[in-house]
Design an enzyme around this catalytic site. Structure first.
Site, PDB file in Angstrom:
ATOM      1  N   LYS A 165       0.850  -1.197   0.000  1.00  0.00           N
ATOM      2  CA  LYS A 165       0.000   0.000   0.000  1.00  0.00           C
ATOM      3  C   LYS A 165       0.881   1.241   0.000  1.00  0.00           C
ATOM      4  CE  LYS A 165      -3.878   2.142   2.517  1.00  0.00           C
ATOM      5  NZ  LYS A 165      -4.875   1.950   3.593  1.00  0.00           N
ATOM      6  N   ASP A 216     -13.158   3.729  10.802  1.00  0.00           N
ATOM      7  CA  ASP A 216     -13.705   3.872   9.439  1.00  0.00           C
ATOM      8  C   ASP A 216     -14.289   2.527   9.004  1.00  0.00           C
ATOM      9  OD1 ASP A 216     -14.409   5.051   7.012  1.00  0.00           O
ATOM     10  OD2 ASP A 216     -12.437   4.797   6.110  1.00  0.00           O
ATOM     11  N   ASN A 267     -14.556  -1.630   3.975  1.00  0.00           N
ATOM     12  CA  ASN A 267     -13.268  -1.932   4.596  1.00  0.00           C
ATOM     13  C   ASN A 267     -13.251  -3.287   5.292  1.00  0.00           C
ATOM     14  OD1 ASN A 267     -11.807   0.266   3.687  1.00  0.00           O
ATOM     15  ND2 ASN A 267     -12.473   1.578   5.377  1.00  0.00           N
ATOM     16  N   ASP A 297      -7.586  -1.262   6.188  1.00  0.00           N
ATOM     17  CA  ASP A 297      -7.611   0.201   6.144  1.00  0.00           C
ATOM     18  C   ASP A 297      -7.617   0.819   7.544  1.00  0.00           C
ATOM     19  OD1 ASP A 297      -7.668   2.662   4.995  1.00  0.00           O
ATOM     20  OD2 ASP A 297      -9.610   2.453   4.019  1.00  0.00           O
TER      21      ASP A 297
HETATM   22  N1  LIG Z   1      -4.135  -6.755   2.158  1.00  0.00           N
HETATM   23  C1  LIG Z   1      -4.909  -6.615   1.093  1.00  0.00           C
HETATM   24  N2  LIG Z   1      -5.148  -7.658   0.249  1.00  0.00           N
HETATM   25  C2  LIG Z   1      -5.939  -7.504  -0.821  1.00  0.00           C
HETATM   26  N3  LIG Z   1      -6.557  -6.363  -1.168  1.00  0.00           N
HETATM   27  C3  LIG Z   1      -6.360  -5.275  -0.378  1.00  0.00           C
HETATM   28  C4  LIG Z   1      -5.536  -5.347   0.780  1.00  0.00           C
HETATM   29  N4  LIG Z   1      -5.526  -4.119   1.367  1.00  0.00           N
HETATM   30  C5  LIG Z   1      -6.308  -3.337   0.603  1.00  0.00           C
HETATM   31  N5  LIG Z   1      -6.819  -4.009  -0.447  1.00  0.00           N
HETATM   32  C6  LIG Z   1      -7.698  -3.467  -1.500  1.00  0.00           C
HETATM   33  O1  LIG Z   1      -7.344  -2.124  -1.743  1.00  0.00           O
HETATM   34  C7  LIG Z   1      -8.444  -1.248  -1.451  1.00  0.00           C
HETATM   35  C8  LIG Z   1      -7.948   0.031  -0.797  1.00  0.00           C
HETATM   36  O2  LIG Z   1      -7.275  -0.251   0.393  1.00  0.00           O
HETATM   37  P1  LIG Z   1      -7.608   0.514   1.743  1.00  0.00           P
HETATM   38  O3  LIG Z   1      -6.643   0.036   2.768  1.00  0.00           O
HETATM   39  O4  LIG Z   1      -9.052   0.363   2.051  1.00  0.00           O
HETATM   40  O5  LIG Z   1      -7.214   2.005   1.382  1.00  0.00           O
HETATM   41  P2  LIG Z   1      -8.097   3.309   1.049  1.00  0.00           P
HETATM   42  O6  LIG Z   1      -9.558   2.939   1.139  1.00  0.00           O
HETATM   43  O7  LIG Z   1      -7.687   4.266   2.099  1.00  0.00           O
HETATM   44  O8  LIG Z   1      -7.644   3.688  -0.321  1.00  0.00           O
HETATM   45  C9  LIG Z   1      -9.368  -2.058  -0.572  1.00  0.00           C
HETATM   46  O9  LIG Z   1     -10.700  -1.651  -0.703  1.00  0.00           O
HETATM   47  C10 LIG Z   1      -9.155  -3.461  -1.076  1.00  0.00           C
HETATM   48  O10 LIG Z   1      -9.948  -3.705  -2.227  1.00  0.00           O
HETATM   49 MG   LIG Z   2     -10.698   1.604   2.254  1.00  0.00          MG
END
Ligand SMILES: Nc1ncnc2c1ncn2[C@@H]1O[C@H](COP(=O)(O)OP(=O)(O)O)[C@@H](O)[C@H]1O
Ligand SMILES: [Mg+2]
Length: 252
Positions: free
Chosen positions: A79, A189, A194, A206
Site C-alpha cells: 500500500k 472507518d 473496509n 484500512d
Molecule cells: N491486504 C490486502 N489484500 C488484498 N486487497 C487489499 C488489501 N488491502 C487493501 N486491499 C484493497 O485495496 C483497497 C484500498 O485499500 P484501503 O486500505 O481500504 O485504502 P483506502 O480505502 O484508504 O484507499 C481495498 O478496498 C481493497 O480492495
Molecule cells: Mg478503504
C-alpha cells in the site's frame, strides 16, 4: 506494471531522472502518478522486502494505491500512500490525541510517514490480539507491506460485493470485539467497504485512521463504527440495536 526482473529497469528510470523530474504535478496527474520520492521509496521497499516484482494494482484511490507484489513466489499487498494528496487536516484529528504518537513531530512532511507507521502499528496490535486483519510485514517511508488477501487471480471481495453478507455477521461482531476489547483499538472507518472476505472470514482493513481506546474521541469513533455496521446489518435483514452491538463489542 513492473514485471519480473524489472527492478533494475525501475532503478534505471530513477537514475535517468525521467520519472516526473519536477515535484510539481498538475491536478490531473497527481492522482495517477507518484512523485520521484515515492518511486525511490518503492524501489527501496522492493529491496528491503525482497520483492521480485510488482503485479497488478488492486486499487487506486485518491490517497493510496494498493498493489499485489511477489516476494519469491509469495504474494504480498503493498500500500503506497500518496504524499501529495493525503489531507493534512483530515489526518490530524486521528493522530493528535493518540498517546502512542504524542511525541512525534507532526509537520506536514512527517505526517504521511506517521500515517503509514500508524496503520502498521494498528494492524500489528489487532493481528497480535488474534483479530482477522492482514498480517503486517513492515513499512518503509510511505509504503506499507502486508499479507495479500485473495486468490492468485483476484483480490478478495469487500463485504459489500458478496452475495450473502449475512452469513458473516456473527464473525464480524466477533472481530469487532477482538479489535476493540482485546487489541484496544477503534477502527474509526469501519464499513462494508473496509471488510474483505478472505477464506470465508471477514478481515478488517484500512487502519491508518484507527486510534487507541485512550484517544479522547475514541467513544465517538466507536459509536460511528457501530452505527455504520448496524445500518448495514439491518439493510441485510439482521436487526441489532446500537446499544446491544456496543455491549457485545465492549463488555468483559
Ligand atoms: N491486504 C490486502 N489484500 C488484498 N486487497 C487489499 C488489501 N488491502 C487493501 N486491499 C484493497 O485495496 C483497497 C484500498 O485499500 P484501503 O486500505 O481500504 O485504502 P483506502 O480505502 O484508504 O484507499 C481495498 O478496498 C481493497 O480492495
Ligand atoms: Mg478503504
Amino acid at each position: 506494471m513492473i514485471r519480473d526482473g524489472e527492478v533494475s529497469a525501475l532503478k534505471k528510470l530513477l537514475e535517468s531522472g525521467e520519472y516526473s523530474p519536477s515535484q510539481k504535478m498538475t491536478r490531473k496527474t497527481e492522482s495517477s502518478v507518484f512523485d520521484r520520492r515515492t518511486v525511490e521509496a518503492l524501489y527501496e521497499t522492493m529491496t528491503k522486502f525482497s520483492i521480485n516484482y510488482i503485479d497488478f494494482p488492486i486499487s487506486s484511490g485518491k490517497e493510496s494505491v494498493v498493489f499485489k507484489a511477489y516476494s519469491s513466489k509469495k504474494p504480498l499487498a503493498v500500500k503506497v500512500f500518496k504524499t501529495s494528496t493525503l489531507k493534512f487536516s483530515n489526518l490530524s484529528m486521528y493522530i493528535n490525541g493518540d498517546y502512542r504518537f504524542a511525541k512525534e513531530r507532526k509537520s506536514r512532511a512527517n505526517m504521511v510517514l506517521l500515517w503509514t507507521r500508524k496503520e502498521f502499528v494498528n494492524l500489528n496490535a489487532c493481528h497480535d490480539a488474534g483479530a482477522w486483519v492482514p498480517e503486517p510485514f513492515g513499512f518503509h517511508k510511505n509504503i506499507l507491506v502486508m499479507q495479500y488477501l485473495g486468490t492468485r487471480a483476484k483480490p478478495s471481495p469487500s463485504l459489500r460485493k458478496v452475495k450473502t453478507p449475512e452469513i458473516y455477521f456473527e464473525d464480524i461482531i466477533h472481530n469487532m470485539r477482538k479489535v476493540y476489547h482485546d487489541a484496544g483499538i477503534v477502527h474509526a472507518d469501519l464499513s462494508e467497504f473496509n471488510i474483505l472476505i478472505y477464506r470465508r472470514k471477514p478481515y478488517f482493513i484500512d487502519m491508518g485512521q484507527s486510534v487507541s481506546q485512550d484517544h479522547p474521541s475514541s467513544k465517538e469513533f466507536l459509536a460511528r463504527d457501530i452505527r455504520n455496521m448496524c445500518s448495514f446489518f439491518s439493510r441485510n435483514g439482521f436487526n441489532i440495536s446500537e446499544e446491544e452491538l456496543l455491549r457485545e463489542v465492549t463488555n468483559g
